[in-house]
Structures are given as C-alpha cells and as structure tokens.
Design a protein around this motif. Structure first.
Motif, PDB file in Angstrom:
ATOM      1  N   LEU A  37     -46.147  -0.848 -30.091  1.00 30.54           N
ATOM      2  CA  LEU A  37     -45.551   0.349 -30.640  1.00 30.54           C
ATOM      3  C   LEU A  37     -44.310   0.113 -31.484  1.00 30.54           C
ATOM      4  O   LEU A  37     -43.651   1.055 -31.879  1.00 30.54           O
ATOM      5  CB  LEU A  37     -45.188   1.302 -29.482  1.00 30.54           C
ATOM      6  N   ASN A  38     -43.967  -1.154 -31.730  1.00 32.37           N
ATOM      7  CA  ASN A  38     -42.768  -1.395 -32.529  1.00 32.37           C
ATOM      8  C   ASN A  38     -42.785  -0.605 -33.822  1.00 32.37           C
ATOM      9  O   ASN A  38     -41.764  -0.148 -34.303  1.00 32.37           O
ATOM     10  CB  ASN A  38     -42.645  -2.887 -32.863  1.00 32.37           C
ATOM     11  N   SER A  39     -43.969  -0.476 -34.422  1.00 32.97           N
ATOM     12  CA  SER A  39     -44.057   0.146 -35.739  1.00 32.97           C
ATOM     13  C   SER A  39     -44.482   1.605 -35.677  1.00 32.97           C
ATOM     14  O   SER A  39     -44.842   2.179 -36.674  1.00 32.97           O
ATOM     15  CB  SER A  39     -45.067  -0.623 -36.584  1.00 32.97           C
ATOM     16  N   LYS A  40     -44.453   2.221 -34.470  1.00 33.90           N
ATOM     17  CA  LYS A  40     -44.993   3.566 -34.362  1.00 33.90           C
ATOM     18  C   LYS A  40     -43.985   4.515 -33.754  1.00 33.90           C
ATOM     19  O   LYS A  40     -44.242   5.174 -32.760  1.00 33.90           O
ATOM     20  CB  LYS A  40     -46.301   3.545 -33.556  1.00 33.90           C
ATOM     21  N   LEU A  41     -42.803   4.587 -34.337  1.00 37.46           N
ATOM     22  CA  LEU A  41     -41.743   5.430 -33.813  1.00 37.46           C
ATOM     23  C   LEU A  41     -42.197   6.863 -33.652  1.00 37.46           C
ATOM     24  O   LEU A  41     -42.009   7.470 -32.609  1.00 37.46           O
ATOM     25  CB  LEU A  41     -40.532   5.365 -34.759  1.00 37.46           C
ATOM     26  N   ALA A  95     -29.006   0.601 -29.028  1.00 42.68           N
ATOM     27  CA  ALA A  95     -28.809  -0.314 -27.897  1.00 42.68           C
ATOM     28  C   ALA A  95     -27.534   0.021 -27.138  1.00 42.68           C
ATOM     29  O   ALA A  95     -27.510   0.046 -25.903  1.00 42.68           O
ATOM     30  CB  ALA A  95     -28.765  -1.760 -28.395  1.00 42.68           C
ATOM     31  N   THR A  96     -26.457   0.289 -27.866  1.00 41.81           N
ATOM     32  CA  THR A  96     -25.176   0.622 -27.224  1.00 41.81           C
ATOM     33  C   THR A  96     -25.288   1.914 -26.430  1.00 41.81           C
ATOM     34  O   THR A  96     -24.837   2.006 -25.280  1.00 41.81           O
ATOM     35  CB  THR A  96     -24.076   0.754 -28.287  1.00 41.81           C
ATOM     36  N   LYS A  97     -25.895   2.917 -27.038  1.00 37.04           N
ATOM     37  CA  LYS A  97     -26.001   4.206 -26.371  1.00 37.04           C
ATOM     38  C   LYS A  97     -26.961   4.153 -25.181  1.00 37.04           C
ATOM     39  O   LYS A  97     -26.716   4.781 -24.138  1.00 37.04           O
ATOM     40  CB  LYS A  97     -26.465   5.255 -27.389  1.00 37.04           C
ATOM     41  N   LEU A  98     -28.030   3.381 -25.287  1.00 35.40           N
ATOM     42  CA  LEU A  98     -28.969   3.268 -24.173  1.00 35.40           C
ATOM     43  C   LEU A  98     -28.316   2.558 -22.994  1.00 35.40           C
ATOM     44  O   LEU A  98     -28.557   2.919 -21.834  1.00 35.40           O
ATOM     45  CB  LEU A  98     -30.227   2.512 -24.614  1.00 35.40           C
ATOM     46  N   GLU A  99     -27.509   1.557 -23.280  1.00 32.67           N
ATOM     47  CA  GLU A  99     -26.767   0.869 -22.215  1.00 32.67           C
ATOM     48  C   GLU A  99     -25.834   1.845 -21.506  1.00 32.67           C
ATOM     49  O   GLU A  99     -25.726   1.852 -20.277  1.00 32.67           O
ATOM     50  CB  GLU A  99     -25.970  -0.296 -22.813  1.00 32.67           C
ATOM     51  N   GLU A 100     -25.173   2.690 -22.274  1.00 31.33           N
ATOM     52  CA  GLU A 100     -24.271   3.683 -21.696  1.00 31.33           C
ATOM     53  C   GLU A 100     -25.044   4.671 -20.820  1.00 31.33           C
ATOM     54  O   GLU A 100     -24.602   5.047 -19.733  1.00 31.33           O
ATOM     55  CB  GLU A 100     -23.549   4.426 -22.829  1.00 31.33           C
ATOM     56  N   ASP A 111     -37.093   7.650 -17.168  1.00 32.19           N
ATOM     57  CA  ASP A 111     -36.996   8.310 -18.468  1.00 32.19           C
ATOM     58  C   ASP A 111     -37.719   7.503 -19.541  1.00 32.19           C
ATOM     59  O   ASP A 111     -37.579   6.276 -19.633  1.00 32.19           O
ATOM     60  CB  ASP A 111     -35.526   8.476 -18.863  1.00 32.19           C
ATOM     61  N   VAL A 112     -38.470   8.208 -20.392  1.00 28.65           N
ATOM     62  CA  VAL A 112     -39.260   7.565 -21.442  1.00 28.65           C
ATOM     63  C   VAL A 112     -38.389   6.867 -22.483  1.00 28.65           C
ATOM     64  O   VAL A 112     -38.856   6.001 -23.218  1.00 28.65           O
ATOM     65  CB  VAL A 112     -40.175   8.602 -22.130  1.00 28.65           C
ATOM     66  N   VAL A 113     -37.086   7.201 -22.552  1.00 28.68           N
ATOM     67  CA  VAL A 113     -36.236   6.566 -23.563  1.00 28.68           C
ATOM     68  C   VAL A 113     -36.114   5.061 -23.341  1.00 28.68           C
ATOM     69  O   VAL A 113     -35.878   4.310 -24.289  1.00 28.68           O
ATOM     70  CB  VAL A 113     -34.824   7.207 -23.607  1.00 28.68           C
ATOM     71  N   PHE A 114     -36.276   4.599 -22.105  1.00 23.78           N
ATOM     72  CA  PHE A 114     -36.227   3.158 -21.863  1.00 23.78           C
ATOM     73  C   PHE A 114     -37.449   2.470 -22.464  1.00 23.78           C
ATOM     74  O   PHE A 114     -37.359   1.370 -23.025  1.00 23.78           O
ATOM     75  CB  PHE A 114     -36.118   2.866 -20.363  1.00 23.78           C
ATOM     76  N   ALA A 115     -38.620   3.127 -22.350  1.00 25.57           N
ATOM     77  CA  ALA A 115     -39.829   2.581 -22.981  1.00 25.57           C
ATOM     78  C   ALA A 115     -39.710   2.624 -24.497  1.00 25.57           C
ATOM     79  O   ALA A 115     -40.136   1.703 -25.201  1.00 25.57           O
ATOM     80  CB  ALA A 115     -41.062   3.376 -22.527  1.00 25.57           C
ATOM     81  N   ILE A 116     -39.107   3.696 -25.021  1.00 27.90           N
ATOM     82  CA  ILE A 116     -38.885   3.791 -26.462  1.00 27.90           C
ATOM     83  C   ILE A 116     -37.985   2.653 -26.918  1.00 27.90           C
ATOM     84  O   ILE A 116     -38.231   1.999 -27.935  1.00 27.90           O
ATOM     85  CB  ILE A 116     -38.258   5.151 -26.818  1.00 27.90           C
ATOM     86  N   GLY A 117     -36.932   2.407 -26.145  1.00 26.43           N
ATOM     87  CA  GLY A 117     -36.016   1.332 -26.505  1.00 26.43           C
ATOM     88  C   GLY A 117     -36.715  -0.007 -26.605  1.00 26.43           C
ATOM     89  O   GLY A 117     -36.488  -0.775 -27.539  1.00 26.43           O
ATOM     90  N   GLN A 118     -37.584  -0.311 -25.633  1.00 23.84           N
ATOM     91  CA  GLN A 118     -38.242  -1.612 -25.601  1.00 23.84           C
ATOM     92  C   GLN A 118     -39.331  -1.730 -26.654  1.00 23.84           C
ATOM     93  O   GLN A 118     -39.401  -2.716 -27.378  1.00 23.84           O
ATOM     94  CB  GLN A 118     -38.837  -1.861 -24.216  1.00 23.84           C
ATOM     95  N   VAL A 120     -40.182   0.377 -29.304  1.00 26.08           N
ATOM     96  CA  VAL A 120     -39.961   0.817 -30.675  1.00 26.08           C
ATOM     97  C   VAL A 120     -38.763   0.122 -31.315  1.00 26.08           C
ATOM     98  O   VAL A 120     -38.861  -0.434 -32.397  1.00 26.08           O
ATOM     99  CB  VAL A 120     -39.780   2.348 -30.746  1.00 26.08           C
ATOM    100  N   PHE A 121     -37.636   0.126 -30.594  1.00 22.12           N
ATOM    101  CA  PHE A 121     -36.419  -0.448 -31.157  1.00 22.12           C
ATOM    102  C   PHE A 121     -36.214  -1.907 -30.759  1.00 22.12           C
ATOM    103  O   PHE A 121     -35.318  -2.564 -31.255  1.00 22.12           O
ATOM    104  CB  PHE A 121     -35.194   0.365 -30.714  1.00 22.12           C
ATOM    105  N   GLY A 122     -37.058  -2.422 -29.852  1.00 22.99           N
ATOM    106  CA  GLY A 122     -36.888  -3.801 -29.423  1.00 22.99           C
ATOM    107  C   GLY A 122     -35.656  -4.002 -28.577  1.00 22.99           C
ATOM    108  O   GLY A 122     -35.095  -5.091 -28.519  1.00 22.99           O
ATOM    109  N   VAL A 123     -35.222  -2.961 -27.885  1.00 21.67           N
ATOM    110  CA  VAL A 123     -34.017  -3.017 -27.052  1.00 21.67           C
ATOM    111  C   VAL A 123     -34.447  -2.952 -25.594  1.00 21.67           C
ATOM    112  O   VAL A 123     -34.960  -1.939 -25.141  1.00 21.67           O
ATOM    113  CB  VAL A 123     -33.071  -1.842 -27.373  1.00 21.67           C
ATOM    114  N   GLU A 124     -34.252  -4.019 -24.871  1.00 21.01           N
ATOM    115  CA  GLU A 124     -34.704  -4.055 -23.476  1.00 21.01           C
ATOM    116  C   GLU A 124     -33.508  -3.875 -22.547  1.00 21.01           C
ATOM    117  O   GLU A 124     -32.948  -4.831 -22.012  1.00 21.01           O
ATOM    118  CB  GLU A 124     -35.431  -5.360 -23.180  1.00 21.01           C
ATOM    119  N   VAL A 125     -33.109  -2.627 -22.371  1.00 22.41           N
ATOM    120  CA  VAL A 125     -32.052  -2.279 -21.428  1.00 22.41           C
ATOM    121  C   VAL A 125     -32.727  -1.820 -20.144  1.00 22.41           C
ATOM    122  O   VAL A 125     -33.471  -0.841 -20.146  1.00 22.41           O
ATOM    123  CB  VAL A 125     -31.150  -1.158 -21.979  1.00 22.41           C
TER     124      VAL A 125
END
Length: 515
Positions: A37-41, A95-100, A111-118, A120-125
């Motif tokens: 899903l990296n390319s499917k925001l 990444a900064t906001k997800l960490e917060e 929360d689905v935002v963690f899956a979105i981070g990983q 879509v945005f490549g952010v694994e928080v």
C-alpha cells in the motif's frame, strides 16, 4: 445478470494470502499482503476537499491535551496532503506526530493510523502496549467488543443504500467487505467502508449507482465499462460474466475499464473456484515500482491473483503484490542492526543499496525506490517481478485504452484536489469440467498441496508449512468460533459518524453493540 452471493452455497469460504500482521503466528517473510500500500494513500484514507496541498506545522507538545486532538491533527495532515507519501517533509511531519500520538494518554493501540504510517508513509511507529482494564492480565484487544458478522454486513448494506446504491448491488458490496473481515484481512473490510467508499462518494470522485456498459463482446470475451461506479459491484459482475462464459465455452475473459477500488482480489478468484473454475484476476494501481535498470517509479504494486480448487476445505488462492517489500521491513532491519538485502532498494543514482540507516535517510528524501519481486537488476531475477508488474499493467490498460501512472494518482496536481482514479481490471475463468472431471482435478491438487504441507520442516522455522488460502481459513475458523469480529475504537467512531450523518441510520441503529 449481476452475480449474487446467495448463488453459491459455499461461496468465498476462504481466500487470498496475507501478511503476518493478520496472522501473528506466521513468520513475517512467509506471506505477502494482497497489495503493497505504499503507493495507495487514497485507498486507505478519507479525501479532503482543499484548494492545494499544504504542510502542517506541528504545534508544541504542551498544547496537546488529548490523544483525540493529536489524532485529529494526523488526519488533517493526511487530508491536506493527498500525495504526502511522496513528500519528504510531510513524511517527516507524519512520523513526528505519530510518535506523539503513540505516547499520548488514551491512544488507541488498534487505531488504523499506525497501519497507515507503516504501509503508506513507511513510518513504523509501534502502537502503545495494550493495557488491561480488569487487572487480570487480559489485553485491550481481547476486550474489544465482538460484533456478529450478519449484523455488520447489514449495517454496511444500509450505509450503501443511504447513498442510493440499489438493494441488489448494496448486498454485493457489503458481501465483498464482510468477506475480508471474515478472512482476517481487516484492512479491506469495515476499515475501508468510510474512508474509501463513503468519503469518495461524498467527494464526488466515485459514484454509487452507475450503469455497467458492455463495450464489446464475443462468446468468450468482453470489454466492460464501469463508469466510475463502485468497484465492489463492478468486480463481481465481471467475474461472474467470465465464469458464465467459461461454463458455456470452456474459457471466459473480461476486461474492465473505468472501475474503482474493488476490494480484496482474492474474492474474485474464490468466486471462480467455488463454481468449479480456475480463476485469475488483477488490477493496476498508482506507480511505485521502478523497472529493472531504472530508478523512477512507473508501475503500481499490481497484484497477481490465482484461485485453484482442491480437495482441501479451502481453495488455493495466491494474491501477491509484485514489489519486494515495504519501508517497514527495512526499518526492522535497522532495529536488528543488519544490512538490507542487496536488490530490495535502488536509489536515484542506480545503486543497489544495503546500508540500512542510509537507505532510511534517503527514502525520507525521496532518493530511493522499491524494486520488483526479485530485486534490482537481473542477478536475482528482478526482471521477472518487473515483467509480472508490467504484465498486470498491460492487461489493465492496453485492452481498455485505460490510464496509468500519474493519470491514476488520485490528485489534481494543478489544484491539489482529489480526482477520480479510473482503474482497470481483468478476470479470467477456466471451466475445469471441460478438460477433466472436477473431482479428479481437486483430488490431484489436494494431494500435491498436502504433500507440500507435510514436507520436511525447517529446524529454524515455525514448525508448520502453509499453502495459499490456509491462513485465511485459520482466521475464518477462529472468528466464526468467537461469534464475529472485533471492532477497534477507531472503527467504532467511523460507524457512529456514518450513523449520525447518513439518512435513516439513526432510526435503524439507535444503539450499536459496543455502546
């Protein structure tokens, strides 16, 4: 005619392979999700009607009074930047906001935002550890309410009806989504009802009840135009058409243009296997894979999906993206202090990178790209994955004269507003009985698959060998035994929002099971 779920008694019992995030007992390198899903925001997120993309300045931490406020800021950041996964600054802000958010009191671990981070945005928080509410060691996940599948399917159907989808099509759309939840593929079920389908209908880039036009047709083939209607009913219509042709003439092939997101591809492969056919389907997506010996993302992660009946209680259904991996896996290499395997990532200078920390920095700067299955170059057969990705793209565009690349990016570059993403699909069915007895075929397939599962196990592995479709079977059995699906708090909020905003839902759903 349009396909109905009730036509088949054992329709879609099982389906597409998925990653270890759906099945914790699987080693992470064993299975692939149906699509990277990296390319499917916009396949995951709601769309926002803003005049232009804009950055989001992170307020000082001391202004944040609750996890809910931080989550709202995350969604605003995403909504204001539909193509933000391509922008290094936006990715850094996310990444900064997800960490917060992860560290905030009251953060929902599911929360689905963690899956979105990983994805879509490549952010694994990592989400916060689930806390026990009872003091007896049970986790928050375990305490999530379990909602009956029939109840949830009925709710989703009513939502589609509220948008003007016909009852027949609303039933099909709800069936595609609930089947994903039954299989344990939570990313494509209830979790996508509001952000993918409802929000896009609200934004006018997807339409609830467009006609399906047959552009051309022969005994064994057809070209169909979905007119940007719901892919959730366009897909089943096309697959059933291919199956019907196969039953008459042995083979049926249907190409589709101007469709939209059609849910889990394994649904369609399983339609074929349930009716005694071999099934094959694919769809294109926004570009993210660089071609072999290239450095520019040109193709989507373009899944290839096959379904083959067998004597097992579930069909063999393989549903894989054509890219090697995602940023999240590279971040795992960083935590483990190991090099990234050569060929998984290529930078804009054409260098196959292995320096994990450097790769992560350059991915933020947009200087690295994913490679196709097989990796960069041709030493490990990267041209094979590249070829398969290109094959899917061709089958989804050439027959249909359909768009690709930037034309299906989902964002108007001039205005920053969302725009329709006219996707192409293809569907193939082969009637087994036209070649050999179905029972004989199933027996032959089942014996081979059983031999695979019973073959010698690796002493360093999990002690079990799976075949495609088996993990979904395991998930389905477990969820049916528990009486339904668990509904994370974030999806509870989506259901409440839909009830409050869609006509007629308040009267029918005055109180949800989790309220």
């Amino acid at each position: 005619m349009e396909w109905q779920p009730s036509q088949c008694t054992t329709m879609l019992e099982f389906g597409t392979t998925s990653s270890s995030q759906h099945f914790p007992f699987l080693p992470s390198k064993t299975h692939h999700t149906s699509t990277s899903l990296n390319s499917k925001l916009t396949d995951i997120l709601p769309t926002f009607d803003k005049a232009s993309p804009q950055s989001y300045s992170t307020p000082p931490t001391n202004t944040m009074s609750s996890a809910a406020e931080i989550r709202t800021q995350l969604l605003e950041l995403i909504g204001r930047n539909p193509a933000g996964h391509k922008d290094a600054e936006v990715r850094s802000q996310f990444a900064t906001k997800l960490e917060e958010y992860s560290n905030a009191e009251g953060c929902d671990p599911a929360d689905v935002v963690f899956a979105i981070g990983q994805t879509v945005f490549g952010v694994e928080v990592p989400p916060p550890a689930k806390k026990s509410k009872t003091g007896n060691g049970s986790s928050g996940e375990e305490e999530l309410p379990i909602v009956d599948f029939d109840y949830m399917k009925s709710f989703m159907k009513e939502v589609f009806l509220s948008y003007g989808v016909t009852p027949e099509r609303a039933e099909i759309c709800a069936d595609v989504l609930i089947e994903s939840d039954k299989r344990g593929i939570d990313s494509h079920g209830l979790g996508r009802l509001k952000p993918i389908y409802c929000d896009r209908m609200d934004d006018g880039i997807l339409f609830p009840d467009k006609p399906i036009d047959i552009v051309s047709e022969s005994d064994t083939t057809s070209l169909v135009d979905g007119n940007l209607g719901l892919g959730l009913y366009i897909g089943p219509y096309c697959m059933q058409m291919a199956i019907d042709k196969a039953k008459k003439h042995g083979v049926g092939f249907v190409a589709c243009r101007n469709s939209t997101h059609y849910g889990i591809a394994g649904y369609y492969a399983t339609m074929a296997t349930d009716q005694g056919c071999i099934g094959f389907t694919g769809t294109n997506a926004r570009p993210s894979i660089a071609p072999t010996f290239g450095v520019e993302p040109m193709m989507g992660t373009n899944p290839l999906t096959f379904g083959i009946p067998s004597s097992d209680p579930f069909p063999f259904v393989i549903d894989c993206a054509t890219s090697v991996n995602q940023r999240g896996k590279i971040e795992r290499y960083a935590r483990e202090g190991v090099d990234t395997p050569r060929g998984a990532v290529i930078d804009d200078q054409g260098i196959e990178r292995t320096d994990t920390e450097g790769i992560l920095k350059d991915m933020v700067l947009g200087k690295c790209a994913l490679t196709p299955v097989g990796g960069a170059g041709d030493k490990m057969g990267g041209y094979k994955g590249y070829g398969w990705a290109a094959t899917v793209e061709l089958l989804c565009t050439a027959l249909q004269s359909g768009p690709w690349g930037e034309d299906i990016c989902g964002i108007d570059r001039a205005t920053g507003k969302p725009k329709p993403m006219p996707l192409g699909h293809f569907f193939l069915a082969i009637d087994i009985e036209k070649i050999c007895p179905l029972d004989e075929f199933k027996k032959n397939a089942g014996e081979f698959l059983q031999a695979l599962r019973e073959s010698r196990k690796s002493p360093t592995g999990p002690g079990r060998i799976w075949t495609a479709g088996e993990p979904e079977n395991d998930a389905r059995v477990q969820r049916m035994a528990q009486g339904g699906m668990k509904v994370p708090v974030s999806l509870q909020k989506n259901m409440v929002a839909l009830r409050e905003n869609r006509p007629g839902l308040k009267e029918k759903y005055a109180k949800f099971p989790f309220e």
